[in-house]
Design an enzyme around this catalytic site. Sequence first.
Site, short mmCIF file in Angstrom:
data_model
loop_
_atom_site.label_atom_id
_atom_site.label_comp_id
_atom_site.label_asym_id
_atom_site.label_seq_id
_atom_site.Cartn_x
_atom_site.Cartn_y
_atom_site.Cartn_z
N CYS A 228 0.83 -1.21 0.00
CA CYS A 228 0.00 0.00 0.00
C CYS A 228 0.87 1.26 0.00
CB CYS A 228 -0.93 -0.01 1.21
SG CYS A 228 -1.93 1.48 1.36
N CYS B 248 -0.26 4.09 2.26
CA CYS B 248 0.03 3.84 3.68
C CYS B 248 1.50 4.06 3.99
CB CYS B 248 -0.30 2.39 4.06
SG CYS B 248 -1.86 1.78 3.42
N ASP B 249 2.38 3.57 3.15
CA ASP B 249 3.79 3.47 3.53
C ASP B 249 4.75 4.31 2.69
OD1 ASP B 249 3.08 1.63 5.50
OD2 ASP B 249 3.14 -0.04 4.08
#
Length: 313
Positions: free
Chosen positions: A136, A139-140
């Site tokens: 993701c 997300c990261d």
Amino acid sequence: MTVKAHHKVLIIGSGPAGLTAAIYAARANLKPLCIEGWAAGGQLMITNDVENYPGFPKAITGPELMKEFRAQAERFGTVLVTADVTKIDFSARPFKAWVEDDLYTADSVIVSTGATARWLDLPSEKRLQGRGVSACAVCDGAFFKGEDVLVVGGGDTAMEEANYLTGLCNSVTLVHRRGEFRASKIMQTRALENPKIKVEYWSAVDEILGENAVEAVRLKNLQTGATKELKAGAVFVAIGHTPNTELFKGVLDLHDNGYIRTVPGTTQTNVAGVFAAGDVQDFVYRQAVTAAGTGCMAALEAERWLAANGPAH
Ligand code: NDP
């Protein structure tokens, strides 16, 4: 066969969608049962720092966040069962769900079994998950500002992730196993015209290199068999997700890609009284906060539906 319990609301799955539904249903005094699954907590359980969940300006780890969700659901009286549902029958009310031989019945159901990211199945990928290997970018990606990173895949998700990462990273290399992308034309063009994106066609990740963090990747050319190493701080695997809908095939209407179909703007499935929330019905946003949002919607819709339709007889 043992009938274990009857509940007004049965929630299947315990990621952000299921537990948010549990919090709302419990606070509405519906005493929900949540069968949370052996992989309780969902995809956030394999995420390190979560920096985009509102309310946590200093970040929180995925497992810590899910512990808080769970505690909040329990505080208001959610009954949690740690097991996988093995069979369902939604053909008549009360709806039925089995955990092996134990039968649970319910007046309404919220399905929030999520989706599972597909992985390349390399031992190094598993070892470095959360240390540079991610599924993701939203997300990261921010952990790899200014670095050179890789995105694996040739679909819309890979294009979208690659484009997103160019806003943060020095360069993005798209690694795809064929000579053409599966992604829609518009997404492909956007990626191919982006000067920060390079493409390695006919390539597979042979090994992810690094002791405690991703340092480089060994790529294999699938036409020639030749290998080469590329320096990379992160590898984003974007080869698709599989919705966890095996149990519901033939019962709930699914999109062609396997995700549960809901009435647009609602969480209502084709079975009255059965709702679906979170990634099991969302292949577009896939964020914890959007999953929580649809979990809330499902609980409110179940509550209204129960008020209008009464308990099962
Ligand atoms: P897709 O299934 O569309 O694409 C997966 C990609 O990964 C394919 O290119 C496939 O290669 C590759 N792949 C699969 N398995 C492997 C493997 N083991 N090793 C290497 N490569 C592999 O998944 P997406 O997540 O991209 O998209 C899912 C759905 O969501 C689609 O319907 C998509 O259109 C939609 N979507 C829409 C968006 C938007 O409109 N904004 C954004 C994101 C997704 P190959 O092509 O060779 O099969």
